[in-house]
Design a protein around this motif. Sequence first.
Motif, PDB file in Angstrom:
ATOM      1  N   LEU A 219       0.854  -1.164  -0.005  1.00  0.00           N
ATOM      2  CA  LEU A 219       0.099   0.169   0.081  1.00  0.00           C
ATOM      3  C   LEU A 219       0.771   1.159  -0.172  1.00  0.00           C
ATOM      4  O   LEU A 219       0.305   2.340  -0.070  1.00  0.00           O
ATOM      5  CB  LEU A 219      -0.940  -0.078   1.149  1.00  0.00           C
ATOM      6  N   TYR A 220       2.016   1.115   0.199  1.00  0.00           N
ATOM      7  CA  TYR A 220       2.980   2.054   0.249  1.00  0.00           C
ATOM      8  C   TYR A 220       3.952   2.272  -0.926  1.00  0.00           C
ATOM      9  O   TYR A 220       4.634   3.195  -1.107  1.00  0.00           O
ATOM     10  CB  TYR A 220       3.781   2.156   1.508  1.00  0.00           C
TER      11      TYR A 220
ATOM     12  N   ILE B 120      -1.823  -8.633  -1.448  1.00  0.00           N
ATOM     13  CA  ILE B 120      -1.324  -7.791  -0.133  1.00  0.00           C
ATOM     14  C   ILE B 120      -1.508  -8.565   1.068  1.00  0.00           C
ATOM     15  O   ILE B 120      -2.472  -9.332   1.100  1.00  0.00           O
ATOM     16  CB  ILE B 120      -2.568  -6.619  -0.024  1.00  0.00           C
ATOM     17  N   GLY B 121      -0.334  -8.762   1.760  1.00  0.00           N
ATOM     18  CA  GLY B 121      -0.642  -9.448   2.952  1.00  0.00           C
ATOM     19  C   GLY B 121      -0.756  -8.645   4.267  1.00  0.00           C
ATOM     20  O   GLY B 121      -0.472  -7.342   4.049  1.00  0.00           O
ATOM     21  N   PRO B 122      -0.857  -9.419   5.464  1.00  0.00           N
ATOM     22  CA  PRO B 122      -0.777  -8.656   6.429  1.00  0.00           C
ATOM     23  C   PRO B 122       0.266  -8.093   7.101  1.00  0.00           C
ATOM     24  O   PRO B 122       1.633  -8.669   6.777  1.00  0.00           O
ATOM     25  CB  PRO B 122      -1.630  -9.571   7.374  1.00  0.00           C
TER      26      PRO B 122
ATOM     27  N   ASP C  76       3.763   4.497  10.207  1.00  0.00           N
ATOM     28  CA  ASP C  76       2.361   4.471  10.606  1.00  0.00           C
ATOM     29  C   ASP C  76       1.973   3.502  11.746  1.00  0.00           C
ATOM     30  O   ASP C  76       0.785   3.390  12.257  1.00  0.00           O
ATOM     31  CB  ASP C  76       1.499   3.981   9.180  1.00  0.00           C
TER      32      ASP C  76
ATOM     33  N   SER D 161      -7.224  -9.614   0.288  1.00  0.00           N
ATOM     34  CA  SER D 161      -6.481  -8.383   0.367  1.00  0.00           C
ATOM     35  C   SER D 161      -7.291  -7.690   1.459  1.00  0.00           C
ATOM     36  O   SER D 161      -6.692  -6.795   2.047  1.00  0.00           O
ATOM     37  CB  SER D 161      -6.295  -7.600  -0.787  1.00  0.00           C
TER      38      SER D 161
ATOM     39  N   ALA E  65      -5.582  -7.549   4.784  1.00  0.00           N
ATOM     40  CA  ALA E  65      -4.888  -6.274   5.045  1.00  0.00           C
ATOM     41  C   ALA E  65      -5.156  -5.074   5.432  1.00  0.00           C
ATOM     42  O   ALA E  65      -4.811  -4.220   6.455  1.00  0.00           O
ATOM     43  CB  ALA E  65      -3.937  -6.254   4.072  1.00  0.00           C
ATOM     44  N   PHE E  66      -6.472  -4.800   4.877  1.00  0.00           N
ATOM     45  CA  PHE E  66      -7.194  -3.484   5.253  1.00  0.00           C
ATOM     46  C   PHE E  66      -7.987  -3.611   6.404  1.00  0.00           C
ATOM     47  O   PHE E  66      -7.847  -2.418   7.116  1.00  0.00           O
ATOM     48  CB  PHE E  66      -8.098  -3.299   4.111  1.00  0.00           C
TER      49      PHE E  66
ATOM     50  N   GLU F 131      -6.655  -5.220   9.077  1.00  0.00           N
ATOM     51  CA  GLU F 131      -5.604  -4.738  10.030  1.00  0.00           C
ATOM     52  C   GLU F 131      -5.418  -3.319  10.096  1.00  0.00           C
ATOM     53  O   GLU F 131      -5.241  -2.616  11.227  1.00  0.00           O
ATOM     54  CB  GLU F 131      -4.416  -5.526   9.663  1.00  0.00           C
ATOM     55  N   LEU F 132      -5.074  -2.550   8.969  1.00  0.00           N
ATOM     56  CA  LEU F 132      -4.917  -1.290   8.793  1.00  0.00           C
ATOM     57  C   LEU F 132      -6.010  -0.537   9.682  1.00  0.00           C
ATOM     58  O   LEU F 132      -5.679   0.478  10.284  1.00  0.00           O
ATOM     59  CB  LEU F 132      -4.896  -0.872   7.284  1.00  0.00           C
TER      60      LEU F 132
ATOM     61  N   ARG G  61      -5.185  -0.194  13.344  1.00  0.00           N
ATOM     62  CA  ARG G  61      -4.029   0.549  13.988  1.00  0.00           C
ATOM     63  C   ARG G  61      -4.367   2.073  14.546  1.00  0.00           C
ATOM     64  O   ARG G  61      -5.526   2.714  14.410  1.00  0.00           O
ATOM     65  CB  ARG G  61      -3.114   0.974  12.523  1.00  0.00           C
TER      66      ARG G  61
ATOM     67  N   ILE H 214      -2.972   4.638  13.566  1.00  0.00           N
ATOM     68  CA  ILE H 214      -2.843   5.660  12.200  1.00  0.00           C
ATOM     69  C   ILE H 214      -3.716   4.784  11.465  1.00  0.00           C
ATOM     70  O   ILE H 214      -3.012   3.737  10.506  1.00  0.00           O
ATOM     71  CB  ILE H 214      -1.327   6.229  12.075  1.00  0.00           C
TER      72      ILE H 214
ATOM     73  N   LYS I 278      -4.473   4.932   8.121  1.00  0.00           N
ATOM     74  CA  LYS I 278      -4.439   5.532   6.865  1.00  0.00           C
ATOM     75  C   LYS I 278      -3.232   4.844   6.167  1.00  0.00           C
ATOM     76  O   LYS I 278      -2.009   5.009   6.450  1.00  0.00           O
ATOM     77  CB  LYS I 278      -4.282   6.987   6.627  1.00  0.00           C
ATOM     78  N   ALA I 279      -3.344   4.857   4.726  1.00  0.00           N
ATOM     79  CA  ALA I 279      -2.259   4.615   3.818  1.00  0.00           C
ATOM     80  C   ALA I 279      -2.020   5.413   2.662  1.00  0.00           C
ATOM     81  O   ALA I 279      -3.525   5.726   2.132  1.00  0.00           O
ATOM     82  CB  ALA I 279      -2.231   3.268   3.435  1.00  0.00           C
ATOM     83  N   PRO I 280      -0.996   5.720   2.030  1.00  0.00           N
ATOM     84  CA  PRO I 280      -1.335   6.789   0.902  1.00  0.00           C
ATOM     85  C   PRO I 280      -1.602   6.336  -0.459  1.00  0.00           C
ATOM     86  O   PRO I 280      -1.466   6.796  -1.278  1.00  0.00           O
ATOM     87  CB  PRO I 280       0.242   7.258   0.984  1.00  0.00           C
ATOM     88  N   THR I 281      -1.979   5.059  -0.514  1.00  0.00           N
ATOM     89  CA  THR I 281      -2.186   4.425  -1.738  1.00  0.00           C
ATOM     90  C   THR I 281      -2.860   5.034  -2.777  1.00  0.00           C
ATOM     91  O   THR I 281      -2.672   5.122  -4.105  1.00  0.00           O
ATOM     92  CB  THR I 281      -2.868   2.976  -1.391  1.00  0.00           C
TER      93      THR I 281
ATOM     94  N   LEU J 270      -7.617   5.058   2.418  1.00  0.00           N
ATOM     95  CA  LEU J 270      -6.692   4.964   1.427  1.00  0.00           C
ATOM     96  C   LEU J 270      -6.254   6.433   0.670  1.00  0.00           C
ATOM     97  O   LEU J 270      -5.579   6.285  -0.137  1.00  0.00           O
ATOM     98  CB  LEU J 270      -7.302   3.989   0.394  1.00  0.00           C
TER      99      LEU J 270
ATOM    100  N   TYR K  96      -9.486  -0.164  -4.053  1.00  0.00           N
ATOM    101  CA  TYR K  96      -7.843  -0.193  -4.142  1.00  0.00           C
ATOM    102  C   TYR K  96      -7.890  -0.968  -5.624  1.00  0.00           C
ATOM    103  O   TYR K  96      -7.199  -0.486  -6.546  1.00  0.00           O
ATOM    104  CB  TYR K  96      -7.447  -1.046  -3.052  1.00  0.00           C
ATOM    105  N   ARG K  97      -8.784  -2.006  -5.934  1.00  0.00           N
ATOM    106  CA  ARG K  97      -8.586  -2.735  -7.038  1.00  0.00           C
ATOM    107  C   ARG K  97      -8.890  -1.871  -8.241  1.00  0.00           C
ATOM    108  O   ARG K  97      -8.406  -1.915  -9.257  1.00  0.00           O
ATOM    109  CB  ARG K  97      -9.127  -3.869  -7.128  1.00  0.00           C
TER     110      ARG K  97
END
Lengths: 182, 308
Positions: free
Chosen positions: A68-69, A82-84, A118, B23, B26-27, B29-30, B33, B35, B37-40, B68, B298-299
């Motif tokens: 994602l980065y 994407i993995g965790p 992050d 996928s 992973a989101f 999990e995000l 957190r 924070i 946010k991811a810059p994707t 995102l 994202y996709r």
Amino acid sequence: MRTLLDEEAVDRGLRRIAGEIAERHAGAADLVLIGIRRGGVGIAEALARWMADLEQVAVAVGTVDITLYRDDAATALPNPRIGPSDIPCSLTGRDVVIVDDVVFTGRTVRAAIDAVFDYGRPRRIELCALLDRGGRELPIQPDYVARKVDVASDERVDVIATNGRLRAVVQPLTAPSIPPPT
Amino acid sequence: MSSRHLLSIRDLTSEDAITLLDSASAFWELSRRSIKKAPTLRGKTIINLFFENSTRTRTSFELAGKRLSADVINISVQSSSAKKGESLRDTVATLDAMHPDVCVIRHGASGAPGFVAERVNAAVVNAGDGLHEHPTQALLDAFTIRQAKGDLEGLKIAICGDVAHSRVARSGTLLFQKLGASVRLAGPRTMLPPQPESLGAEVFDRIEPALEGADVVMMLRIQQERLAGTYFATLREYAREFGLNSTRLELAKRDAIVMHPGPLNRGIEINDDVADSDRAVILNQVEAGVAVRMAVLYRLAGGGEARL
């Protein structure tokens, strides 16, 4: 396929790096090793084992997924997997060592640094790689490296696991890719 | 698959769905957190165009886009030109001229997102259209089931209530079967689809046989405001015949989970003793919604070659 580091050389290199990290971070109390998925995860775990063996220090290990980065996330991901990420603790105030198998352009490391931020504000971030193959496109240099080699741009470096031991080989870019050690 | 839109579960192969669901973890999990946010999707624009009210779906899509780093704009019918008589076609042409990357559409008419998709450059996500489909709801339900059960393969999933008027039931049935589960649909005869066999599911006009041995029980919302008096006699009768209480739930497997797309009509389709029990994963569904929608955005907004 040409071998860059055989199992012995990998072990020697990781052992030396484990010693260097332990020395620089006396006690390793605030230290976290973070492997970049997927190639860096096995290396980070191996380093933690060596540090436990040689220095009797238990070091926290995490993983980070940088998909994602990526700086090309918007253009070059036809079928991203994407993995965790798995960070065991807040990184605020900790010393983080980002671990990858091979450092090349530096773009992956740049993304990993952003990802790490992050999860908190580390006191310091260092970079460790099994191999530095040159070809940097960003001002990024590893602090710990087992071997520095020049690899042609039409070749690829793979780190292969057999029976839990690692070796590094060079092969043409066109060769079928080998899943990284887990 | 080759579509650059998500209009129907039929657009997805089982492999596409699995990739999206993988996928989404992973989101997920995000979003846990500090924070979040991811810059994707920095620099991408997402328009949420809602012709029907829906606070929860709109909020979920909005958070997904913002986490995102996309710019997200919400347009609801109350404040839009539709009230002034503008056609759907002109509304979307106007919005498309502002170059959004993704258009998320909820509309009361079945097929409206498909109509829009043929006329815009943006990728279109169906956020619920009439009696047709609600694909991201099906994906979030599948995600929640995977969290609880690991895999859908071989599971027995009962979907109970107003099946005929439910896009949640339709999208869910299609997706769960695609992922290897068997689906049972149950509801009063007036609320079963006229040709249930076209969905490939078992159909029951009582709730008990559908619950028997089920791994997952999904209760649908009764739209009391629309249906009382025509499709069933009284809410009390509906609750007695089709409401889920802890006694009825005993027919299902001991470790069966209970789902509901919300908002809940407590005491009608679901009783407090079930809704507040640890069998209910209703809030997990809400959390999964943001993660799954992040995966979809994202996709679809992931640029150049991105396809679902």
